[in-house]
Design an enzyme around this catalytic site. Sequence first.
Site, PDB file in Angstrom:
ATOM      1  N   ASP A 278     -13.090   5.623   2.645  1.00 33.61           N
ATOM      2  CA  ASP A 278     -11.681   5.680   3.035  1.00 33.61           C
ATOM      3  C   ASP A 278     -11.326   7.103   3.484  1.00 33.61           C
ATOM      4  O   ASP A 278     -11.218   8.021   2.661  1.00 33.61           O
ATOM      5  CB  ASP A 278     -10.834   5.252   1.812  1.00 33.61           C
ATOM      6  CG  ASP A 278      -9.329   5.297   2.095  1.00 33.61           C
ATOM      7  OD1 ASP A 278      -8.921   5.836   3.139  1.00 33.61           O
ATOM      8  OD2 ASP A 278      -8.569   4.799   1.244  1.00 33.61           O
TER       9      ASP A 278
ATOM     10  N   LYS B 100       2.906  11.158  -3.625  1.00 32.79           N
ATOM     11  CA  LYS B 100       1.863  10.462  -4.385  1.00 32.79           C
ATOM     12  C   LYS B 100       0.975  11.449  -5.152  1.00 32.79           C
ATOM     13  O   LYS B 100       0.436  11.128  -6.204  1.00 32.79           O
ATOM     14  CB  LYS B 100       1.021   9.636  -3.412  1.00 32.79           C
ATOM     15  CG  LYS B 100      -0.016   8.741  -4.052  1.00 32.79           C
ATOM     16  CD  LYS B 100      -0.603   7.824  -2.997  1.00 32.79           C
ATOM     17  CE  LYS B 100      -1.713   6.959  -3.541  1.00 32.79           C
ATOM     18  NZ  LYS B 100      -2.242   6.063  -2.503  1.00 32.79           N
TER      19      LYS B 100
ATOM     20  N   ASP C 188       0.881  -1.167   0.000  1.00 34.30           N
ATOM     21  CA  ASP C 188       0.000   0.000   0.000  1.00 34.30           C
ATOM     22  C   ASP C 188       0.922   1.220   0.000  1.00 34.30           C
ATOM     23  O   ASP C 188       1.539   1.534   1.018  1.00 34.30           O
ATOM     24  CB  ASP C 188      -0.885  -0.035   1.259  1.00 34.30           C
ATOM     25  CG  ASP C 188      -1.666   1.257   1.479  1.00 34.30           C
ATOM     26  OD1 ASP C 188      -1.641   2.132   0.586  1.00 34.30           O
ATOM     27  OD2 ASP C 188      -2.291   1.389   2.548  1.00 34.30           O
TER      28      ASP C 188
ATOM     29  N   GLU D 274      -7.264   0.515  -4.661  1.00 37.91           N
ATOM     30  CA  GLU D 274      -7.310   0.446  -3.192  1.00 37.91           C
ATOM     31  C   GLU D 274      -8.655  -0.087  -2.665  1.00 37.91           C
ATOM     32  O   GLU D 274      -8.661  -0.954  -1.781  1.00 37.91           O
ATOM     33  CB  GLU D 274      -6.978   1.815  -2.585  1.00 37.91           C
ATOM     34  CG  GLU D 274      -5.496   2.148  -2.738  1.00 37.91           C
ATOM     35  CD  GLU D 274      -5.163   3.626  -2.566  1.00 37.91           C
ATOM     36  OE1 GLU D 274      -6.047   4.396  -2.138  1.00 37.91           O
ATOM     37  OE2 GLU D 274      -4.012   4.005  -2.862  1.00 37.91           O
TER      38      GLU D 274
END
Length: 605
Positions: free
Chosen positions: A187, A67, A6, A165
């Site tokens: 999330d 990211k 992850d 994800e």
Amino acid sequence: MIIGIDLGTTNSLVAYMDGDHCRVIPGPDGRATVPSIVGFLDNGMLVGDPAREHLVRSPSRTVYSVKRFMGKALADVADELKYFPYTLQEKGGVIRIQIGDTLYSPPQVSATILKELKRRAEAHLGEDITKAVITVPAYFNDSQRQATKDAGRIAGLDVLRILNEPTAASLAYGLQQRTRGFIAVYDLGGGTFDISILKLKDGIFEVLATNGNTHLGGDDFDRRMVEVVVQDMNTRHGVRVEESQELMQTIRLEAEKTKRRLSDERQVHMAISLSDGKGIYERTWSRDEFEALIVDLVEQTMASCRLAMKDAEVEPGQIDEVVLVGGSTRIPFIHDRVRALFGKTPHCDLNPDEVVALGAAVQAGILAGDNKDMLLLDVTPLSLGIETMGGVMNAIIRRNTTIPTSAREMFTTSVEGQTSVDIHILQGERDLVKDNRSLARFQLKVPPLPAGGPRIEVTFLIDANGMLNVTAADIRTGQSQSVVVKPSYGLTDDEVENMIRESFQFAQQDVQARQVIEARVEAESIVTSTELALQRGMDLIGREEVQTIQQAVAELRAAKNQNDHRVIRSKIADVEHVTHHLAEVLMDATLKEALENKKLSEVRD
Ligand code: AMP
């Protein structure tokens, strides 16, 4: 052994399959999360917790949240720049992060984090690790996914799959074992919020819709608490917090700690000592008070959930499973709001910080062959299609379509009395056949009919293993032929990248070439059909009209070889204009003939 990673905005983790169990791999301190932070020193780099400390000392030489820049150009992140203390540049259409005199690409920085995870896995498992599954947000586009793959390659990892994800989180809870259903994955991490609506059918996950906010998360809750404390300190103790970086940092840390404790306790006491003999600041926080402070932010996430469901065209009542991901979903208020919205108790038994990495490990296990009965989605890297008249590619399955998938299209012949059609299967993004990759070809027999008579159905089907099955069937006779190919066979990632890059580079040129070819094909067929019509109708129209038509056809024939499609198109229009009357006359004649035949048959009956 294949590991699951992850690669998060704030934290990253690595996990693996230990028999039937997925497990995260802890670092030397026993913690599994590695802060996604890279610090640059004169003689090397720091990753994770040591880099976090470096961030305080040397903010301009420490990179976090990399990211957010993966696979992006500078213009894409204009709104983000205000959040970052480091300097960004652009080179070759890709963002570079400037540290001193050196420029680093986001995949390079991410690779440093991946290397650390790889090292941890190797130390823990006692073997060399070269293969991984890495997760990305469901909304990541192709270049963001490609950049993630590149990061893996730089870190010495063969990235076998880029996994969404929310799909990973669902896998961690074993939801693939359901036969079908809708899944909502909520999330909420430290800095980002994502909601994804997935559809599960026969063990295959499809992302129906996503929504969220790339700047909303637990950090905002901390900030709200910090604002209250700063205000309080000022009124009660006369302390101007803005003047002390150090005090500000202490408040931030205390606020976060208090927030976490409020997830387990209804009341939490906070105490912060003030310098300069100003005593101690004390405050008791109740859970209700905290909830009131963040309710509007939580409501924003609920609004996103409703929008995602609207886009996915599902009602809350249709959602079968809800999965919670991200540390902030430990907040009871959020748990309750999510349950109320979807009318279902969400899955939250696994550690919400680990659930994505655990799911990546499940996927890695499947790829390693531990569980053979499961299918999982992948995407086609390049478009697939067939050759049509004049050497043009007609795409049937577009690049980036999730597989398994199928698509069909109808085709016909272009030559009078043609007895077979050539099905030439191509891969690539360019308009012309010669610029794409030829995968296979076969012939289908058809009975001789006028041009445009046969109806040929071409079906492309890609199965879960990426095998392409192409079938061509003649609808009238029911005859069919098919072939199976593996489109990715023999193509390296570089070649795929190259083909995509070229398609952008030559886009304009390709469109022009295609327009010329299409105009020529049409001109050809108009010349043939006009000559046929003229033979039939010669006696029904005047000599002068015959000459005008012959002249227009001759001009079209001459123009056909020009390289300007507009010239060809204008000559086509001329022929259509001068044959208007002939077409009407022929139509009348045909009608009359048909009526007479009908009369004849009526008399005979
Ligand atoms: P992540 O990005 O998933 O690591 O999420 C980290 C965020 O979750 C941070 O904002 C943390 O403060 C928050 N968090 C972690 N544990 C808790 C908890 N027990 N209660 C509330 N927030 C938490």
